[in-house]
Design an enzyme around this catalytic site. Structure first.
Site, PDB file in Angstrom:
ATOM      1  N   HIS A 135       7.770   2.865  20.367  1.00 11.23           N
ATOM      2  CA  HIS A 135       8.591   3.994  20.842  1.00 11.23           C
ATOM      3  C   HIS A 135       8.253   4.449  22.269  1.00 11.23           C
ATOM      4  CE1 HIS A 135      10.392   4.558  16.948  1.00 11.23           C
ATOM      5  NE2 HIS A 135       9.258   4.873  16.345  1.00 11.23           N
TER       6      HIS A 135
ATOM      7  N   GLY B 134       7.450   9.403  19.741  1.00 14.56           N
ATOM      8  CA  GLY B 134       7.282   8.931  18.368  1.00 14.56           C
ATOM      9  C   GLY B 134       5.896   8.415  18.045  1.00 14.56           C
TER      10      GLY B 134
ATOM     11  N   ASP C 220       9.779  -2.688  11.477  1.00  9.81           N
ATOM     12  CA  ASP C 220       9.430  -1.291  11.215  1.00  9.81           C
ATOM     13  C   ASP C 220      10.671  -0.542  10.704  1.00  9.81           C
ATOM     14  OD1 ASP C 220       7.025   0.662  12.473  1.00  9.81           O
ATOM     15  OD2 ASP C 220       8.946   1.684  12.206  1.00  9.81           O
TER      16      ASP C 220
ATOM     17  N   HIS D  13      11.639   2.187  11.588  1.00  3.60           N
ATOM     18  CA  HIS D  13      12.252   2.959  12.676  1.00  3.60           C
ATOM     19  C   HIS D  13      12.682   2.046  13.818  1.00  3.60           C
ATOM     20  CE1 HIS D  13       9.525   5.732  10.515  1.00  3.60           C
ATOM     21  NE2 HIS D  13      10.603   6.495  10.583  1.00  3.60           N
TER      22      HIS D  13
ATOM     23  N   ASP E  15       6.141   0.770   7.281  1.00  5.30           N
ATOM     24  CA  ASP E  15       6.756   1.994   6.738  1.00  5.30           C
ATOM     25  C   ASP E  15       8.072   1.750   5.999  1.00  5.30           C
ATOM     26  OD1 ASP E  15       7.877   1.446   9.173  1.00  5.30           O
ATOM     27  OD2 ASP E  15       7.361   3.363  10.105  1.00  5.30           O
TER      28      ASP E  15
ATOM     29  N   TYR F  28       2.355   4.795   7.096  1.00  6.20           N
ATOM     30  CA  TYR F  28       1.710   6.101   6.944  1.00  6.20           C
ATOM     31  C   TYR F  28       1.088   6.295   5.576  1.00  6.20           C
ATOM     32  CZ  TYR F  28       4.206   6.202  11.202  1.00  6.20           C
ATOM     33  OH  TYR F  28       4.641   5.849  12.448  1.00  6.20           O
TER      34      TYR F  28
HETATM   35 ZN    ZN Z   1       8.106   3.426  11.942  1.00 11.58          ZN
END
Ligand code: ZN
Length: 376
Positions: free
Chosen positions: A132, A140, A168, A170, A258, A297
């Site tokens: 990010h 991020g 990922d 995201h 994630d 996470y």
């Molecule tokens: Zn992520």
């Protein structure tokens, strides 16, 4: 091909984010402890992480931003002006040992992974994948964009067709924007739709790049609840689209965990069986690449998934059970679940049961649309 190399360090133990941050958890050091306990990491396969040089950091970042990060780290304080200009010292991107020292170590390890790859090794830097960060600001949880540094390092070495794949949950906005007009770099990402997920303003299907001739950017923004079958379907279709348009000389793979069902910061429902299968699919299609970590996470889910990746790279059979020593390593992690789901299976076996299911029409349609859009 030479052997596998895990680029890592126990130094990350003390290079954590602030105690209220999702990245306060141990990740790389936990992976090392877990692999050791499982007897899956031989000394000769371990490469101690090195810090990136300023020259390497400048491959993507501006001088003033790097100066600011270093100054804030040395002085342990931040002004309102620097906070606003560089988006550091915030709840999202806090001032902590992870900000400069941790990021510089992670970025240096990514450069090491590229160098090892060029020497013929299968290298994995689990601390990398901070996709990010922008050239002149944090974003991020990311301060230094090591995947972008890796891409520019490869360009410097003469590579002219570089594929970046991001698994990922995201979207990789920092990487995408960094190479949006560059037709030597193809960025391919599967992620949660920005309609409901961070970074909210990037990762839409319509963003196909501005490279000369064709746009070399493929986004597959997916609905909530994505299962293994859907993720693998999208990956397979996406790779077909990419390889129709682009012949990569080398690829960089971001392996954020994630998307796993245990992760509380995403709405995807992948099992680590699906995650492993995705990794296999990419290696079957493209051969060896440069492997980086990413988001993730839930420390136990993350360590299990990256252990599977490591077994694959090191040609080791996947152990069915987690042994007592390794179980103790993950039980000792200071991490509280956010819900009441029974996840005791994570402490028993390493490989999840597949979470296969129906491939929803919207997933199929999205892949068709992407194909039409990139071929138009
Ligand atoms: Zn992520």
């Amino acid at each position: 091909m030479r052997g596998p190399k895990l680029v890592a360090s126990y130094a990350y133990r003390s290079l954590r984010y602030t105690p209220d941050h999702p990245l306060r958890i141990p990740r790389v050091s936990l992976l090392l402890e877990f692999l050791k306990a499982m007897e899956l990491l031989e000394d000769s396969h371990y490469a101690e992480s090195k810090e990136a040089s300023l020259e390497e950091l400048r491959l993507f970042h501006t001088e003033d931003y790097l100066d600011a990060l270093r100054w804030v780290d040395e002085n342990g304080k931040i002004s309102k002006e620097l906070r606003e200009r560089y988006n550091i010292g915030t709840l999202e991107n806090p001032l902590s040992p992870a900000m400069w020292k941790g990021s510089v170590l992670a970025a240096g390890s990514t450069v090491q992974a590229v160098q090892l790859y060029l020497e013929g090794y299968r290298a994995f830097n689990p601390a990398g994948g901070m996709h990010h960060a922008y050239p002149n600001r944090a974003h991020g949880f990311c301060f230094i964009n090591d995947p972008a540094i890796a891409i520019n390092y490869l360009k410097q070495k003469g590579f002219k067709a570089i594929l970046y794949i991001d698994l990922d949950a995201h979207h990789c906005d920092g990487v995408q924007d960094g190479f949006y007009e560059d037709n030597q770099v193809f960025v391919f990402s599967i992620h949660q739709s920005p309609e409901y997920s961070f970074p909210f303003n990037r990762g839409f299907l319509e963003e196909i790049g501005k490279g000369k001739g064709k746009g070399y950017n493929l986004n597959l923004p997916m609905p909530k609840g994505l299962n293994d079958s859907e993720f693998l379907y999208a990956l397979e279709k996406g790779l077909e689209i990419v390889l129709d348009l682009f012949k990569p000389e080398v690829y960089v793979l971001q392996l954020g965990t994630d998307a796993l069902k245990e992760d509380y910061l995403s709405k995807f429902e992948l099992s680590n069986w699906g995650f492993l299968k995705a990794f296999r699919l990419i290696r079957e299609a493209l051969g060896e690449g440069i492997y980086l970590g990413g988001g993730g996470y839930h420390p136990v889910a993350l360590v299990r998934a990256w252990t599977l990746i490591w077994c694959e790279l090191a040609n080791k059979d996947i152990p069915k059970y987690i042994n007592d020593r390794a179980r103790q390593v993950v039980l000792n992690v200071d991490f509280e679940e956010f819900d009441e789901v029974d996840r005791s299976y994570m402490f028993d076996q390493l490989l999840d049961k597949p979470n296969e299911g129906e491939i929803r029409t919207e997933v199929k349609e999205l892949c068709q649309k992407a194909k039409a859009l990139l071929h138009s």
